[in-house]
Scaffold this motif. Structure first.
Motif, PDB file in Angstrom:
ATOM      1  N   TYR A   1       0.810  -1.213   0.000  1.00  0.00           N
ATOM      2  CA  TYR A   1       0.000   0.000   0.000  1.00  0.00           C
ATOM      3  C   TYR A   1       0.849   1.272   0.000  1.00  0.00           C
TER       4      TYR A   1
ATOM      5  N   GLU B   1      -5.742   2.972   6.882  1.00  0.00           N
ATOM      6  CA  GLU B   1      -6.345   4.248   6.477  1.00  0.00           C
ATOM      7  C   GLU B   1      -7.493   4.644   7.402  1.00  0.00           C
TER       8      GLU B   1
ATOM      9  N   GLY C   1      -7.040   6.032  -0.102  1.00  0.00           N
ATOM     10  CA  GLY C   1      -7.784   5.175   0.824  1.00  0.00           C
ATOM     11  C   GLY C   1      -9.209   4.931   0.360  1.00  0.00           C
TER      12      GLY C   1
ATOM     13  N   LEU D   1      -6.607  -0.818   4.015  1.00  0.00           N
ATOM     14  CA  LEU D   1      -7.825  -0.121   4.424  1.00  0.00           C
ATOM     15  C   LEU D   1      -7.858   0.082   5.931  1.00  0.00           C
TER      16      LEU D   1
END
Length: 199
Positions: A33, A117, A60, A114
């Motif tokens: 990421y 984020e 995100g 995720l």
């Protein structure tokens, strides 16, 4: 001579959207990421950066949408857990599938992204609760209510607490990478939860 068909902007937009979400998932799996950028997603998807920003405010948000797309029923049917009439068998089926999903590298990388984020983005966290976690929890509670009505769970059981007892150890093990997410582990979580909440 056949008439040339005009391009359909809605179809083109849907193709672009799908390509962006696929690109985001693929890049996170390949490079992680932290190394993924909006520019890289746009290049992989074959769209302009401005196309992404027209639909999503941040990286995100793109990642969240890509995960949401995986979880949605293509027929648009309402989320529901299996209901064979046997809560133990149904929960073991669901928990084994959940453990397998969290152990799958293709799913695991975007979900970790995720999660990180959500910690720092309250707006994304609210969207996650509203569009993914909330509906999933409601589907799970609907199945638990049916088990209560069938006398398989205590009538006064707090269903939010049942879900916490069932899922939190799995999430903790996954988050901390503290042990394997095996079918046996999934079954054990169901056994412990049902022992705690049976009538």
């Amino acid at each position: 001579m056949s008439e040339l068909r005009k391009p359909d902007p809605a179809r083109r937009s849907e193709r672009s959207r799908h390509a962006i979400l696929e690109a985001a998932r693929a890049l996170i799996g390949e490079v992680g990421y932290g190394k993924v950028s909006i520019e890289a997603i746009a290049a992989r998807a074959g769209v302009g950066k401005q196309t992404i920003y027209r639909w999503w405010p941040s990286k995100g948000a793109v990642v969240f949408e890509s995960i949401l797309a995986l979880s949605q029923d293509p027929q648009g049917e309402e989320l529901a857990l299996p209901d064979t009439g046997d809560i133990e068998a149904d929960l073991k089926l669901v928990m084994r599938a959940t453990a397998a999903e969290f152990a799958d590298p293709a799913f695991e990388a975007p979900i970790r992204a995720l999660t990180s984020e959500i910690i720092n983005d309250p707006e994304l966290a609210a969207q996650y609760r509203e569009r993914l976690a909330g509906p999933l929890d409601e589907a799970k509670k609907a199945r638990l209510r049916a088990a209560q009505e069938a006398g398989q769970l205590a009538a006064d059981a707090d269903l939010d607490l049942v879900l916490d007892v069932l899922y939190s150890p799995l999430h903790r093990r996954w988050l901390h990478r503290s042990g394997p997410l095996t079918p046996e582990y999934a079954d054990a979580l169901v056994d412990v939860t049902l022992r705690a909440f049976r009538p």
